[in-house]
Design a protein around this motif. Structure first.
Motif, PDB file in Angstrom:
ATOM      1  N   LEU A 262       0.829  -1.203   0.000  1.00  0.00           N
ATOM      2  CA  LEU A 262       0.000   0.000   0.000  1.00  0.00           C
ATOM      3  C   LEU A 262       0.861   1.250   0.000  1.00  0.00           C
ATOM      4  N   ILE A 263       0.296   2.303  -0.593  1.00  0.00           N
ATOM      5  CA  ILE A 263       0.895   3.624  -0.533  1.00  0.00           C
ATOM      6  C   ILE A 263      -0.187   4.620  -0.139  1.00  0.00           C
ATOM      7  N   ALA A 264       0.232   5.714   0.478  1.00  0.00           N
ATOM      8  CA  ALA A 264      -0.680   6.797   0.833  1.00  0.00           C
ATOM      9  C   ALA A 264      -0.064   8.117   0.408  1.00  0.00           C
ATOM     10  N   THR A 265      -0.860   8.960  -0.215  1.00  0.00           N
ATOM     11  CA  THR A 265      -0.388  10.264  -0.649  1.00  0.00           C
ATOM     12  C   THR A 265      -0.493  11.271   0.491  1.00  0.00           C
ATOM     13  N   ALA A 266       0.074  12.439   0.260  1.00  0.00           N
ATOM     14  CA  ALA A 266      -0.229  13.568   1.124  1.00  0.00           C
ATOM     15  C   ALA A 266      -1.723  13.883   1.009  1.00  0.00           C
ATOM     16  N   PRO A 267      -2.303  14.590   1.978  1.00  0.00           N
ATOM     17  CA  PRO A 267      -3.733  14.924   1.885  1.00  0.00           C
ATOM     18  C   PRO A 267      -4.061  15.626   0.573  1.00  0.00           C
ATOM     19  N   LEU A 268      -5.185  15.247  -0.021  1.00  0.00           N
ATOM     20  CA  LEU A 268      -5.598  15.824  -1.288  1.00  0.00           C
ATOM     21  C   LEU A 268      -5.949  17.305  -1.123  1.00  0.00           C
ATOM     22  N   LEU A 321       2.334   0.209  -8.494  1.00  0.00           N
ATOM     23  CA  LEU A 321       1.244   0.800  -7.712  1.00  0.00           C
ATOM     24  C   LEU A 321       1.131   2.295  -7.998  1.00  0.00           C
ATOM     25  N   HIS A 322       2.278   2.961  -8.048  1.00  0.00           N
ATOM     26  CA  HIS A 322       2.263   4.389  -8.373  1.00  0.00           C
ATOM     27  C   HIS A 322       1.793   4.607  -9.818  1.00  0.00           C
ATOM     28  N   GLY A 323       2.146   3.674 -10.704  1.00  0.00           N
ATOM     29  CA  GLY A 323       1.654   3.765 -12.072  1.00  0.00           C
ATOM     30  C   GLY A 323       0.146   3.656 -12.142  1.00  0.00           C
ATOM     31  N   ALA A 324      -0.433   2.781 -11.322  1.00  0.00           N
ATOM     32  CA  ALA A 324      -1.888   2.661 -11.267  1.00  0.00           C
ATOM     33  C   ALA A 324      -2.516   3.948 -10.751  1.00  0.00           C
ATOM     34  N   GLU A 331      -3.975  13.634 -11.707  1.00  0.00           N
ATOM     35  CA  GLU A 331      -3.692  14.845 -10.945  1.00  0.00           C
ATOM     36  C   GLU A 331      -3.120  14.542  -9.563  1.00  0.00           C
ATOM     37  N   ALA A 332      -3.454  13.353  -9.025  1.00  0.00           N
ATOM     38  CA  ALA A 332      -2.962  12.993  -7.692  1.00  0.00           C
ATOM     39  C   ALA A 332      -1.577  12.361  -7.730  1.00  0.00           C
ATOM     40  N   ALA A 333      -1.124  11.958  -8.917  1.00  0.00           N
ATOM     41  CA  ALA A 333       0.161  11.252  -9.008  1.00  0.00           C
ATOM     42  C   ALA A 333       1.349  12.143  -8.678  1.00  0.00           C
ATOM     43  N   SER A 334       1.155  13.459  -8.746  1.00  0.00           N
ATOM     44  CA  SER A 334       2.252  14.372  -8.416  1.00  0.00           C
ATOM     45  C   SER A 334       2.362  14.647  -6.921  1.00  0.00           C
TER      46      SER A 334
END
Length: 430
Positions: A262-268, A321-324, A331-334
């Motif tokens: 699993l990965i988690a981004t910074a808050p959207l 996973l990041h590719g998905a 827009e969230a991939a950055s």
């Protein structure tokens, strides 16, 4: 190379759990119990809680700390049901027993949220539903048939065509799907800790850092040894799932264990949050090598998928996973990836859980195939009733039957992944 076992502390759930870690000293010396429970995940904790509430003397042994395994590291998706549809359960086990099993597993998410409410477990529960999204046209018919079956069984189901689903979740990557309103999300580590807290309050005794190193009959009961002591009990429940070892001969060889990564981004940012999963559902794809995703309570995008076999993590799979993520929500991939982690999940060849009673007084529930939050909780209730009241489990018992080619599981899983990629590209449902 990073190890899956070491990623427990790096998970988003460990960083944000409101329920504190459970203080449970190692077993020291000798102890006795009506029921010994081995494993501090959902199955073991649910068993211990239900048995303690029924008045049994329960002692639980956990090799590391409560929630250390897959129970504390999964995606936190509370999904009812099994991999089989209700009609398939009736076909496999007969009209009466199959229908009873469908009703039981259909209520598994209810069991989770009822426990959360009853014990005030601080695990950020949100019951906003689960969407199964078809990744290609060949997969769509099965997906819609599954939703229709559960709808006919009385479940709160919503069906989506491609346009409606895109509006619902904010991506045009899918051709349709269905929403199960019974489902939801939690912080899975906090949930495990909350179950442990409730079990202790009910009278159960928990010992962490106490791996069971041997299990053998002693008179009419059982003797369990740990590095620091001995526990004797009339009955034993084992809920070690993907972390099963040689304690019960052949048990680990009945399962294929792989990482869930699993990965988690910074808050959207606010504008992204308005478009990406604005209604709070969790989503799973129909690919055999499926990705699943959700929003976290603090506004991050959490995305998971299948990782490597064994304990070593593979960077290439995290990259996939990041590719998905980039494919689903460009827009969230950055956004920065703030957390990444993995845990082990247990797969069975037919995708179904297992209930075993290899000897009198020895009860085992394992094999949740990625649906362990709801099914592990329900299995704990089933096993507790089986031990305390002799009630048959809705899922029929089976023998411990090792997979004949288990020693070759790593190359076999690699071959299976290659085949699954091929099926996914052709658009078939997993």
């Amino acid at each position: 190379m990073a190890r899956s076992a070491d990623s427990f502390r790096s998970s988003l759930w460990a960083a944000t759990a409101e329920e504190p870690a459970i203080a449970a000293p190692p077993l020291a010396g000798e102890a006795t119990a009506d029921v010994a429970v081995i494993g501090g995940g959902y199955t073991g904790l649910s068993s211990a809680l239900n048995l303690a509430e029924a008045g049994a003397r329960v002692v639980l042994l956990e090799a590391r700390e409560v929630g250390f395994g897959g129970s504390g590291r999964n995606g936190g998706q509370v999904i009812p049901g099994l991999k089989l549809d209700p009609s398939e359960m009736r076909a496999q086990w007969g009209e009466e027993r199959g229908a009873a099993l469908a009703r039981a597993v259909g209520a598994s998410a209810d069991a989770v949220f009822a426990r959360i409410d009853r014990h005030g477990i601080r695990c950020s529960p949100q019951r906003n539903g689960w969407i199964q999204a078809a990744h290609a046209t060949p997969a769509l018919a099965r997906v819609m048939r599954r939703g229709a079956e559960w709808q006919q069984a009385g479940a709160p189901v919503t069906m989506f065509d491609a346009a409606a689903l895109a509006r619902q979740i904010g991506t045009r990557e899918y051709v349709g799907g269905w929403r199960d309103g019974r489902a939801g999300t939690i912080n899975p580590l906090a949930y495990a800790r909350g179950l442990a807290r409730a079990a202790i309050a009910a009278g159960a005794v928990l010992h962490a850092d106490s791996p069971a190193t041997s299990l053998r009959r002693e008179g009419t009961g059982w003797r369990i040894e740990t590095p620091g002591g001995v526990l004797r009990a009339r009955s034993v429940i084992i809920g070690t799932n993907a972390y099963s070892d040689a304690l019960v001969p052949g048990l680990a060889q009945t399962l294929l264990t792989v990482q869930s990564i699993l990965i988690a981004t910074a808050p959207l940012p606010e504008d992204m949050a308005a478009r990406i999963l604005p209604h709070g559902e969790c989503v799973s794809e129909t690919r055999r090598l499926a990705f699943y995703f959700r929003r976290s309570p603090d506004g991050r995008l959490v995305l998971g998928g299948r990782g490597a076999a064994g304990d070593e993590e593979r960077e290439s799979l995290f990259n996939a996973l990041h590719g998905a993520l980039a494919r689903l929500y460009p827009e969230a991939a950055s956004l920065p990836i703030t957390h990444r982690w993995s845990g082990q999940v247990a797969l069975t060849l037919d995708g179904l859980p297992r209930v075993h009673e290899p000897q009198p007084g020895l009860f085992i529930g394992i094999g949740y195939n990625g649906r362990g939050v709801a099914m592990g909780t329900l299995m704990g209730e089933w096993l507790a009733r089986r031990v305390h009241a002799g009630t048959e489990t809705p899922l029929p018992r089976t023998d411990v039957s090792p997979i004949p080619w288990h020693a070759l599981r790593k190359p076999a899983i690699a071959l299976g992944i290659t085949w699954a990629w091929a099926r996914d590209k052709m658009g078939f449902a997993g």
